[in-house]
Motif scaffolding. Structure first.
Motif, mmCIF file in Angstrom:
data_model
loop_
_atom_site.group_PDB
_atom_site.id
_atom_site.type_symbol
_atom_site.label_atom_id
_atom_site.label_comp_id
_atom_site.label_asym_id
_atom_site.label_seq_id
_atom_site.Cartn_x
_atom_site.Cartn_y
_atom_site.Cartn_z
ATOM 1 N N MET A 4 0.825 -1.204 0.000
ATOM 2 C CA MET A 4 0.000 0.000 0.000
ATOM 3 C C MET A 4 0.866 1.265 0.000
ATOM 4 N N LEU A 5 1.906 1.269 0.837
ATOM 5 C CA LEU A 5 2.774 2.447 0.899
ATOM 6 C C LEU A 5 3.470 2.681 -0.443
ATOM 7 N N LYS A 6 3.960 1.596 -1.060
ATOM 8 C CA LYS A 6 4.614 1.723 -2.361
ATOM 9 C C LYS A 6 3.643 2.277 -3.399
ATOM 10 N N GLN A 7 2.421 1.817 -3.355
ATOM 11 C CA GLN A 7 1.398 2.283 -4.292
ATOM 12 C C GLN A 7 1.110 3.765 -4.085
ATOM 13 N N ARG A 8 1.006 4.181 -2.835
ATOM 14 C CA ARG A 8 0.759 5.600 -2.527
ATOM 15 C C ARG A 8 1.888 6.476 -3.037
ATOM 16 N N ILE A 9 3.116 6.018 -2.836
ATOM 17 C CA ILE A 9 4.271 6.812 -3.252
ATOM 18 C C ILE A 9 4.325 6.929 -4.768
#
Length: 308
Positions: free
Chosen positions: A1-6
């Motif tokens: 999720m964090l990678k996707q947000r970034i």
């Protein structure tokens, strides 16, 4: 999720920054028009009108935005934003004219204020019980009006100058960031537990203090002449004085919080967490611009009061 947000954030920055920096008006106008059209699509789906009806509302937002920009003489397709600004007469404050440095007549923004302020008050008081009983067409028309007003304010603000537009954005961002950290550290009293349980009154106060600090620093920076235009904060300070500027900012901060709560209420009524998944990791467009929707036209309305 964090990678996707970034990754999503990087793509958005890569698209938005060139549009903001462009000398021509059309890249920013077109990009933001696509965003508000997508927000219209989301709004329709949240209000029991998915499928082709959502696409109709998206098209209506885009079409109405272009039509109103043409009628009001906004520099949507100009090759150089400054061409319009050079022709604006100074110190105009008549009801039917735009304030100094702007292009849209003040009555447009006060119409927005006359719609937004009672709408948010009614929503926060009775929306949880009655929003879905409001006729669907009326709910969709309200979304259309609010989105078109926000886009017109974006285009008019960009024509005024990048510094002005960014200062409006940063008001919302500072209020949100201050509220997040202040609420985590000191939050005790819930602001609207049935709408957004994570928000607290302490977070709101922290967000307000953060905005006032940002405003004071921005005014100091403006005085050194580094920017292409006066910021929202400098205009309020010079046009309304210190007390008037603080009062205006308090209203804008309150409307920023209200815009966030209204969208949360609509999503809760629709039974969804995010307005859509158009922005992977971030939800939908409305999730990112909810607080800006009322702040943009109200900030422009405040400019009509500035006589400096």
């Amino acid at each position: 999720m964090l990678k996707q947000r970034i990754l999503t954030a990087l793509v958005l920055v890569a698209v938005l920054l060139p549009a903001l920096a462009a000398q021509a008006a059309w890249p920013f106008a077109l990009l933001t028009l696509l965003f508000v059209g997508a927000a219209g699509w989301e709004w329709s789906r949240l209000n029991q009108a998915p499928g082709w009806r959502a696409w109709v509302l998206a098209g209506a937002v885009v079409g109405a935005g272009v039509f109103m920009a043409h009628r009001l003489g906004l520099p949507v397709w100009q090759a150089h934003v400054g061409q319009t600004m050079a022709s604006v007469s100074a110190h105009i404050h008549a009801w039917g004219e735009a304030p100094v440095g702007f292009l849209v007549p003040g009555w447009v923004w006060w119409l927005g204020a006359a719609l937004w302020i009672p709408f948010t008050a009614l929503m926060l008081r009775w929306g949880s019980a009655h929003w879905m009983s409001v006729p669907q067409d009326l709910r969709r028309v309200l979304g259309l009006v609010f989105l078109v007003l926000a886009w017109l304010a974006l285009v008019d603000g960009r024509a005024q100058g990048l510094n002005f537009l960014l200062s409006v954005f940063c008001l919302v961002w500072a209020a949100d960031i201050g509220a997040y950290f202040g609420g985590r550290a000191y939050g005790r009293r819930k602001l609207a537990p049935t709408i957004s349980p994570g928000k607290s009154w302490e977070g709101v106060w922290a967000g307000g203090v953060t905005v006032l600090l940002v405003a004071a620093l921005w005014v100091l920076v403006d005085r050194h002449g580094f920017a292409d235009s006066p910021s929202l904060y400098s205009r309020l300070w010079s046009g309304l004085g210190p007390v008037g500027a603080v009062l205006a900012l308090i209203v804008l901060i309150a409307m920023s919080v209200a815009g966030d709560l209204v969208e949360s209420l609509v999503k809760r009524q629709a039974g969804v967490k995010d307005s859509s998944q158009l922005l992977p990791g971030h939800g939908g467009v409305l999730d990112r611009v909810d607080a800006l929707l009322p702040v943009l036209p109200l900030a422009m309305a405040a400019m009509t009061l500035c006589h400096g």
